[in-house]
Design an enzyme around this catalytic site. Sequence first.
Site, short mmCIF file in Angstrom:
data_model
loop_
_atom_site.label_atom_id
_atom_site.label_comp_id
_atom_site.label_asym_id
_atom_site.label_seq_id
_atom_site.Cartn_x
_atom_site.Cartn_y
_atom_site.Cartn_z
N LYS A 111 10.30 -53.81 -8.66
CA LYS A 111 9.23 -53.78 -7.67
C LYS A 111 9.76 -54.04 -6.26
O LYS A 111 9.30 -53.43 -5.29
CB LYS A 111 8.16 -54.81 -8.02
CG LYS A 111 7.30 -54.43 -9.22
CD LYS A 111 6.18 -55.43 -9.43
CE LYS A 111 5.26 -54.98 -10.56
NZ LYS A 111 4.15 -55.94 -10.78
N LYS A 203 2.37 -41.30 -19.48
CA LYS A 203 1.09 -41.96 -19.74
C LYS A 203 0.14 -41.77 -18.57
O LYS A 203 0.58 -41.69 -17.41
CB LYS A 203 1.31 -43.46 -19.98
CG LYS A 203 1.95 -43.80 -21.30
CD LYS A 203 2.21 -45.29 -21.43
CE LYS A 203 0.92 -46.09 -21.45
NZ LYS A 203 1.15 -47.53 -21.65
N LYS A 206 -2.90 -45.29 -13.19
CA LYS A 206 -3.64 -45.48 -11.94
C LYS A 206 -2.85 -44.96 -10.75
O LYS A 206 -3.41 -44.55 -9.75
CB LYS A 206 -3.91 -46.97 -11.71
CG LYS A 206 -4.88 -47.62 -12.67
CD LYS A 206 -5.05 -49.09 -12.30
CE LYS A 206 -5.99 -49.83 -13.23
NZ LYS A 206 -6.15 -51.25 -12.87
#
Length: 337
Positions: A111, A203, A206
């Site tokens: 991240k 997958k 969002k």
Amino acid sequence: MTRVLSGIQPTGDVHLGNYLGALRQWAIGQHDSDAFYCAVDLHAVTVRQDPAELRAATLGTMATLISVGLDPEVCTLFVQSHVPQHTELSWLLECTVSLGELRRMTQFKDKAARAEGRAEGSDQGGDHVSAGLFTYPALMAADILIYDADRVPVGDDQRQHLELTRDVAQRFNSRYGEVFVVPEAAIPTVGARVMDLQNPQSKMSKSAESPQGTVGIFEDRADIARKFARAVTDSESEVRYDPDAKPGVSNLLSILGAATGRSPADAAAGYRQYGTLKSDTAEAVIAMLEPIAAKKAELDADPAELSRIIAAGADKAAAVAGGTLARAKDAMGFLPK
């Protein structure tokens, strides 16, 4: 009864993959355990959030959890930041975990690298990786340990954090006595594995670059039908469940099966054309989502009731969390009030 804890970040819209893969299973499992479910808004601010959007998203997430079948009379349903014991215990655990352990967290490395990359391309200059992103595993450990959770369903991306939670709990107990329940990782009860309609090798997400492959659970019916009509299949014509050879068709069958209570292989029976499969899958998904949308509309029309449910959930959660925090502080030698 086994106590279970799960949380969801109030960022982005809940999509079909979230519902069939996890949230529907939460609703089913709430009757078999002492379940605690929360919107983890403190986790969301490890990266910058617009305040108004975060507030609205948190309310929306709580309404969504109730709409998909979580019953506040059966489980404990709350907003993470409404229970201040989370952050207080997080500090105690930050003083228990080592710097080296936090540095080894691969999710932080990933991240942080992405955040630095985005910052380099921004007009603000410099990079910004929050300290909260680094110490986040201590907060996650506090989320779990504060409720004496026995089991924590985690995906592969969170297994390292749960292992750290176990290590921190065992170290704390070794130093100060048996204060925390050491949680076990639980393989989540996974529903349908829902893939992106435009990229069935990935997958549904969002954060997908194209929204055309992701179906929101509160999307307009016409938009849902259109997305399924445009779903990627293949150049063949046979309808069969074969994820390796026919990922797009298999994804449709998996969704259709989940929406109608059948296995993907059984759902394939009788189909000769992809067009019919797409339209039937869209209709089944729309029918499945209609009562969820109706419940959400009911909650949106009665904000006072939603606020009451959220406040009651925080009180229930705090009653448990307060006892655990008091044990931890007493064990560490803090002077009682």
